[in-house]
Write a protein that holds these residues in place. Structure first.
Motif, PDB file in Angstrom:
ATOM      1  N   PHE A 196       0.890  -1.159   0.000  1.00  0.00           N
ATOM      2  CA  PHE A 196       0.000   0.000   0.000  1.00  0.00           C
ATOM      3  C   PHE A 196       0.929   1.210   0.000  1.00  0.00           C
ATOM      4  O   PHE A 196       1.572   1.515   1.012  1.00  0.00           O
ATOM      5  CB  PHE A 196      -0.893   0.000   1.249  1.00  0.00           C
ATOM      6  N   PHE A 197       1.029   1.883  -1.130  1.00  0.00           N
ATOM      7  CA  PHE A 197       1.982   2.993  -1.303  1.00  0.00           C
ATOM      8  C   PHE A 197       1.216   4.293  -1.073  1.00  0.00           C
ATOM      9  O   PHE A 197       0.265   4.621  -1.780  1.00  0.00           O
ATOM     10  CB  PHE A 197       2.559   2.941  -2.719  1.00  0.00           C
ATOM     11  N   ALA A 198       1.657   5.042  -0.072  1.00  0.00           N
ATOM     12  CA  ALA A 198       1.067   6.349   0.221  1.00  0.00           C
ATOM     13  C   ALA A 198       2.174   7.400   0.193  1.00  0.00           C
ATOM     14  O   ALA A 198       3.345   7.091   0.474  1.00  0.00           O
ATOM     15  CB  ALA A 198       0.391   6.344   1.586  1.00  0.00           C
ATOM     16  N   THR A 199       1.826   8.614  -0.133  1.00  0.00           N
ATOM     17  CA  THR A 199       2.840   9.662  -0.186  1.00  0.00           C
ATOM     18  C   THR A 199       2.242  11.011   0.169  1.00  0.00           C
ATOM     19  O   THR A 199       1.015  11.176   0.218  1.00  0.00           O
ATOM     20  CB  THR A 199       3.494   9.737  -1.582  1.00  0.00           C
ATOM     21  N   PHE A 200       3.120  11.939   0.412  1.00  0.00           N
ATOM     22  CA  PHE A 200       2.735  13.333   0.556  1.00  0.00           C
ATOM     23  C   PHE A 200       3.064  14.063  -0.740  1.00  0.00           C
ATOM     24  O   PHE A 200       4.052  13.749  -1.408  1.00  0.00           O
ATOM     25  CB  PHE A 200       3.509  13.997   1.709  1.00  0.00           C
ATOM     26  N   ASP A 201       2.232  15.025  -1.079  1.00  0.00           N
ATOM     27  CA  ASP A 201       2.472  15.947  -2.191  1.00  0.00           C
ATOM     28  C   ASP A 201       2.374  15.252  -3.547  1.00  0.00           C
ATOM     29  O   ASP A 201       2.125  14.057  -3.633  1.00  0.00           O
ATOM     30  CB  ASP A 201       3.811  16.666  -2.022  1.00  0.00           C
ATOM     31  N   LEU A 202       2.576  16.038  -4.594  1.00  0.00           N
ATOM     32  CA  LEU A 202       2.390  15.553  -5.954  1.00  0.00           C
ATOM     33  C   LEU A 202       3.605  15.850  -6.824  1.00  0.00           C
ATOM     34  O   LEU A 202       4.359  16.779  -6.572  1.00  0.00           O
ATOM     35  CB  LEU A 202       1.163  16.209  -6.599  1.00  0.00           C
ATOM     36  N   SER A 203       3.779  15.048  -7.834  1.00  0.00           N
ATOM     37  CA  SER A 203       4.740  15.278  -8.913  1.00  0.00           C
ATOM     38  C   SER A 203       4.177  14.562 -10.126  1.00  0.00           C
ATOM     39  O   SER A 203       3.196  13.815 -10.031  1.00  0.00           O
ATOM     40  CB  SER A 203       6.122  14.712  -8.552  1.00  0.00           C
ATOM     41  N   GLN A 204       4.805  14.738 -11.261  1.00  0.00           N
ATOM     42  CA  GLN A 204       4.334  14.039 -12.459  1.00  0.00           C
ATOM     43  C   GLN A 204       4.440  12.529 -12.282  1.00  0.00           C
ATOM     44  O   GLN A 204       3.546  11.772 -12.690  1.00  0.00           O
ATOM     45  CB  GLN A 204       5.142  14.495 -13.682  1.00  0.00           C
ATOM     46  N   ASP A 205       5.523  12.060 -11.654  1.00  0.00           N
ATOM     47  CA  ASP A 205       5.687  10.619 -11.428  1.00  0.00           C
ATOM     48  C   ASP A 205       4.635  10.095 -10.458  1.00  0.00           C
ATOM     49  O   ASP A 205       4.110   8.984 -10.627  1.00  0.00           O
ATOM     50  CB  ASP A 205       7.089  10.325 -10.883  1.00  0.00           C
ATOM     51  N   ILE A 206       4.340  10.881  -9.422  1.00  0.00           N
ATOM     52  CA  ILE A 206       3.320  10.460  -8.460  1.00  0.00           C
ATOM     53  C   ILE A 206       1.957  10.380  -9.125  1.00  0.00           C
ATOM     54  O   ILE A 206       1.210   9.415  -8.929  1.00  0.00           O
ATOM     55  CB  ILE A 206       3.288  11.433  -7.263  1.00  0.00           C
ATOM     56  N   VAL A 207       1.637  11.369  -9.930  1.00  0.00           N
ATOM     57  CA  VAL A 207       0.353  11.371 -10.636  1.00  0.00           C
ATOM     58  C   VAL A 207       0.246  10.155 -11.550  1.00  0.00           C
ATOM     59  O   VAL A 207      -0.786   9.464 -11.577  1.00  0.00           O
ATOM     60  CB  VAL A 207       0.179  12.672 -11.437  1.00  0.00           C
ATOM     61  N   SER A 208       1.304   9.870 -12.283  1.00  0.00           N
ATOM     62  CA  SER A 208       1.288   8.713 -13.187  1.00  0.00           C
ATOM     63  C   SER A 208       1.113   7.412 -12.397  1.00  0.00           C
ATOM     64  O   SER A 208       0.372   6.512 -12.818  1.00  0.00           O
ATOM     65  CB  SER A 208       2.592   8.657 -13.990  1.00  0.00           C
ATOM     66  N   ALA A 209       1.801   7.328 -11.260  1.00  0.00           N
ATOM     67  CA  ALA A 209       1.699   6.122 -10.430  1.00  0.00           C
ATOM     68  C   ALA A 209       0.302   5.970  -9.836  1.00  0.00           C
ATOM     69  O   ALA A 209      -0.178   4.843  -9.643  1.00  0.00           O
ATOM     70  CB  ALA A 209       2.740   6.165  -9.313  1.00  0.00           C
ATOM     71  N   MET A 210      -0.351   7.082  -9.571  1.00  0.00           N
ATOM     72  CA  MET A 210      -1.727   7.008  -9.077  1.00  0.00           C
ATOM     73  C   MET A 210      -2.671   6.539 -10.178  1.00  0.00           C
ATOM     74  O   MET A 210      -3.584   5.753  -9.935  1.00  0.00           O
ATOM     75  CB  MET A 210      -2.161   8.369  -8.535  1.00  0.00           C
TER      76      MET A 210
END
Length: 311
Positions: free
Chosen positions: A236-250
């Motif tokens: 279960f991958f959780a993170t703070f904040d956003l980036s292009q890589d984070i958005v793609s992974a979501m």
């Protein structure tokens, strides 16, 4: 007709005078991020947007490589330049608290943005604090993980020396209802170090169910590592904040939840608060909590176009 023209010229003169006064106003924004931190771009973009719209000048200063020990000196330099106001983050009160109190003592209005707290702002004498309630943000994300059946995690902390970072990890643990204990690691900021240290922890603790990263600096390299390991369904991958890589992974379903502290509000709002105070002597009654807001695959489409720029 003469009176009408005179009135028009008078109004134009007032508008010109206000514009000229606005152009002469200068704000210094001292932040703790390194230039490579993509989160910093969102704060900077929104603060610059507010400055452009309000007709004020803004200067950004941050320590090279994110070295917090430089922040006190940068604030002292900002004070010496006699700006109309100072916006600053407070990643460590022990380092920046006294310099910011000195700024207030010299008559320079200060707004605390992003890191710090309403209590610290009041202690320093700052006008307002605008940022996220960090512990509550971590706890909200931990609640999401608990609902998914998670009871163990690793907090990949890329800014371990910042007191606020531990609030995020502790909040996540409390949201799960488990002790934090040794589940928090100092990953460093180098992408290779992030992966090496996190992978070592996960190897030593094979039953770990979740990965929590505290921003793109930790998230981006861990996203690649999880993909390379073929482990997208393992954590279960959780993170703070956003980036292009984070958005793609979501979008791919790899990241389940991202905590959005809405940095646009922090940068834009800090400039607006300070400008209104300097120009008109007006100040809103309360501090501003810009987050947390939780982003999941269900509401991701709303932020896709602005990720990395204003979100």
């Amino acid at each position: 007709m003469t009176r009408i023209l005179a009135g028009v010229f008078a109004v134009c003169g007032l508008l010109f005078g206000a514009t000229a006064a606005g152009a002469a106003e200068r704000i210094v924004f001292v932040g703790h991020w390194s230039e490579s931190d993509s989160f910093y771009n969102v704060i900077r973009n929104s603060a610059q947007l507010a400055a452009d719209q309000l007709g004020v000048t803004i200067e950004f200063r941050n320590p090279s490589g994110g070295d917090l020990s430089e922040m006190g000196r940068l604030i002292d330099q900002a004070i010496a330049s006699k700006p109309a106001g100072i916006i600053s983050t407070v990643p460590d009160e022990a380092i920046v608290g006294e310099p910011l109190s000195n700024a207030v003592a010299t008559g320079i209005p200060v707004v605390i943005a992003n890191s710090g707290s309403a209590e610290i702002a009041a202690k320093i004498g700052a006008l307002r604090y605008i940022g996220q309630a960090e512990y509550e943000a971590g706890k909200a994300a931990g609640g999401k993980a608990k609902a998914a059946g998670v009871n163990s995690f690793v907090c990949v902390n890329h800014f371990y020396q910042h007191p606020v970072s531990h609030q995020r990890c502790q909040g996540f643990a409390d949201g799960l209802g488990v002790p934090l204990g040794g589940q928090e690691i100092d990953s460093g900021t180098d992408p290779n170090d992030v992966v090496t240290r996190a992978a070592a922890y996960l190897k030593a603790h094979a039953d770990t169910q979740a990965i929590l990263t505290l921003g793109p600096t930790g998230a981006d390299p861990m996203i690649k590592w999880v993909k390379d390991q073929g482990a997208a369904d393992q954590y279960f991958f959780a993170t703070f904040d956003l980036s292009q890589d984070i958005v793609s992974a979501m979008k791919d379903g790899l990241i389940k939840v991202a905590v959005d502290q809405q940095p646009f509000i922090q940068g834009y709002g800090a400039v607006a608060i300070l400008t209104n105070y300097v120009r008109y002597g007006v100040l809103q009654a309360n501090d501003v909590f810009s987050g947390p807001g939780l982003i999941t695959k269900d509401n991701l489409e709303q932020v896709l176009a602005l990720a990395g720029k204003y979100r």
